[in-house]
Design a protein around this motif. Structure first.
Motif, mmCIF file in Angstrom:
data_model
loop_
_atom_site.group_PDB
_atom_site.id
_atom_site.type_symbol
_atom_site.label_atom_id
_atom_site.label_comp_id
_atom_site.label_asym_id
_atom_site.label_seq_id
_atom_site.Cartn_x
_atom_site.Cartn_y
_atom_site.Cartn_z
ATOM 1 N N ARG A 1 0.945 -1.080 0.116
ATOM 2 C CA ARG A 1 0.023 0.017 -0.043
ATOM 3 C C ARG A 1 0.969 1.321 -0.139
ATOM 4 O O ARG A 1 0.485 2.321 -0.728
ATOM 5 N N ALA A 2 1.930 1.269 0.815
ATOM 6 C CA ALA A 2 2.793 2.497 0.845
ATOM 7 C C ALA A 2 3.489 2.520 -0.362
ATOM 8 O O ALA A 2 3.750 3.623 -0.968
ATOM 9 N N ALA A 3 3.916 1.601 -1.178
ATOM 10 C CA ALA A 3 4.844 1.538 -2.295
ATOM 11 C C ALA A 3 3.866 2.026 -3.352
ATOM 12 O O ALA A 3 4.485 2.925 -4.195
ATOM 13 N N ALA A 4 2.706 1.577 -3.468
ATOM 14 C CA ALA A 4 1.706 1.921 -4.571
ATOM 15 C C ALA A 4 1.357 3.230 -4.406
ATOM 16 O O ALA A 4 1.287 3.829 -5.575
ATOM 17 N N GLN A 5 1.241 4.003 -3.325
ATOM 18 C CA GLN A 5 0.956 5.216 -3.224
ATOM 19 C C GLN A 5 2.185 6.187 -3.701
ATOM 20 O O GLN A 5 2.132 7.099 -4.426
ATOM 21 N N TYR A 6 3.460 5.733 -3.322
ATOM 22 C CA TYR A 6 4.803 6.361 -3.583
ATOM 23 C C TYR A 6 5.115 6.231 -5.364
ATOM 24 O O TYR A 6 5.344 7.111 -5.832
ATOM 25 N N PHE A 7 4.526 5.035 -5.859
ATOM 26 C CA PHE A 7 4.688 4.877 -7.453
ATOM 27 C C PHE A 7 3.865 5.557 -7.941
ATOM 28 O O PHE A 7 3.857 5.791 -9.104
ATOM 29 N N GLY A 8 2.492 5.824 -7.266
ATOM 30 C CA GLY A 8 1.392 6.646 -8.164
ATOM 31 C C GLY A 8 0.558 5.570 -8.789
ATOM 32 O O GLY A 8 0.211 5.687 -10.134
ATOM 33 N N PHE B 1 11.691 -2.129 6.763
ATOM 34 C CA PHE B 1 12.549 -0.803 6.345
ATOM 35 C C PHE B 1 11.583 -0.255 5.101
ATOM 36 O O PHE B 1 11.558 1.043 5.151
ATOM 37 N N GLY B 2 11.078 -1.187 4.265
ATOM 38 C CA GLY B 2 10.224 -0.441 3.082
ATOM 39 C C GLY B 2 9.035 0.279 3.590
ATOM 40 O O GLY B 2 8.967 1.460 3.119
ATOM 41 N N ILE B 3 8.199 -0.120 4.397
ATOM 42 C CA ILE B 3 7.145 0.619 5.075
ATOM 43 C C ILE B 3 7.625 2.027 5.322
ATOM 44 O O ILE B 3 6.965 3.035 5.143
ATOM 45 N N ALA B 4 8.632 2.155 6.316
ATOM 46 C CA ALA B 4 9.100 3.170 6.979
ATOM 47 C C ALA B 4 9.861 4.194 5.953
ATOM 48 O O ALA B 4 9.520 5.318 5.846
ATOM 49 N N ALA B 5 10.722 3.830 5.108
ATOM 50 C CA ALA B 5 11.322 4.671 4.101
ATOM 51 C C ALA B 5 10.318 5.218 2.992
ATOM 52 O O ALA B 5 10.407 6.379 2.656
ATOM 53 N N TYR B 6 9.199 4.290 2.506
ATOM 54 C CA TYR B 6 8.513 5.008 1.553
ATOM 55 C C TYR B 6 7.535 5.958 2.165
ATOM 56 O O TYR B 6 7.040 6.744 1.367
ATOM 57 N N ASP C 1 8.714 8.082 4.360
ATOM 58 C CA ASP C 1 9.505 9.289 4.891
ATOM 59 C C ASP C 1 9.826 10.301 3.698
ATOM 60 O O ASP C 1 10.800 10.320 3.012
ATOM 61 N N VAL C 2 8.614 11.431 3.507
ATOM 62 C CA VAL C 2 8.601 11.978 2.776
ATOM 63 C C VAL C 2 9.606 13.306 2.400
ATOM 64 O O VAL C 2 10.155 13.405 1.738
#
Length: 318
Positions: free
Chosen positions: A59-66, A222-227, A229-230
């Motif tokens: 979910r976090a990655a998809a939002q980051y990727f658009g 790591f992935g959840i936190a990093a994506y 970290d705007v």
């Protein structure tokens, strides 16, 4: 041994000597200023990776990727994603003349004239950092779809400038696949985390291939936190081009013309690139040569001004 991938510092030490701490590794296009969690990540190594955490990561990655969530799949590194796509699509591949070696290995067969194929384009391309415009991507996609094939866009290095991405074009009614890497921009290649963005029918086959636990618990944390970290993401996107300009200036000072749009690495052309690689390795600076292109050498970003100065001194000694 150093012409297929970057890294392999242990092999370099066998050949050229020195302790690991003696070496400056510029052979990989990975951000030397890695993202660091604000507090130690909570990882329960005794438990299997939590499906809820996997859903949160995607979910976090998809939002980051658009992209919509249902088009996003976490995999253990973008290279693993590319190889899995080769197994699932089972079509011959087309590649750029200068490309990442896995593009060739994952889709190895030569397509028949007029037959369906998988066209793989790195954007930015590795190792030359060249960009392909959105218009050119759409034209390539139309050609692939007309022939019953697929377009795979490897966006391992696209995070440096999100406007380069075509991830927003991925849809269930398009034969477009985008792969993304966590380790390059965030500087944490050892986490082994990547993503495949593709139509849901294809992702279902990939999920079956990778199974219930596609990535480890640390990658989830790591992935959840990093994506999310705007601030770090924005700060890093602003800082990397300046560091690349410093590297450009140094290379030009020593007669090497840098090329590439990606700020994480620069490619140079030299009459004896292999000799330059060997000379730098003798001074414990590792760069990236290419077996089939003996006139090319790639430099990753030095991690700090002192490392940049060390590279300059080594280049000055010729």
């Amino acid at each position: 041994m150093h012409t297929h991938h970057g890294g392999r510092l242990a092999d370099a030490r066998v050949r050229f000597g020195g302790e690991a701490c003696d070496w400056l590794d510029l052979s990989v296009g990975i951000n030397p200023e890695a993202w660091a969690p604000p507090s130690p990540p909570e990882v329960d190594w005794r438990a299997l990776p939590d499906p809820a955490a996997l859903a949160e990561l995607e979910r976090a990655a998809a939002q980051y990727f658009g992209v919509p969530l249902h088009l996003c799949l976490a995999v253990p590194g973008s290279e693993a994603g590319l190889r899995a796509l080769g197994q699932v699509l089972r079509l011959p591949g087309e590649h750029l003349p200068l490309c990442y070696g896995t593009h060739i290995e994952a889709f190895a067969a030569t397509p028949e004239r007029g037959g369906a194929s998988v066209l793989v384009i790195g954007n930015p391309n590795n190792p030359d950092g060249a960009l392909t415009s959105r218009e050119a991507m759409l034209e390539a996609l139309a050609r692939q779809e007309a022939g019953g094939g697929w377009l795979v866009v490897d966006e391992a290095f696209v995070d440096c400038a999100r406007e380069w991405s075509v991830a927003d074009l991925v849809a269930d009614n398009r034969r477009l696949i985008v792969t993304r890497s966590f380790g390059k921009f965030f500087g944490l290649a050892g986490v082994r985390l990547g993503f495949v963005l593709a139509p849901t029918v294809l992702l279902a086959r990939l999920r079956q291939l990778f199974g219930e636990w596609p990535v480890c618990a640390a990658a989830l944390s790591f992935g959840i936190a990093a994506y999310n970290d705007v601030r770090w993401i924005a700060r890093t996107r602003a800082a990397l081009p300046a560091a690349a300009r410093d590297l450009d200036a140094l290379l030009l000072e020593h007669g090497l013309q840098p090329s590439g749009a990606c700020p994480l690495f620069r490619l140079v052309e030299a009459p004896d690139a292999h000799g330059l690689f060997t000379d730098l390795a003798g001074r414990h600076i590792l760069t990236r040569p290419f077996a089939n292109h003996p006139h090319l050498l790639r430099f990753g970003l030095p991690p700090n001004p002192q490392a940049l100065a060390r590279l300059g001194m080594a280049l000055a000694r010729g």
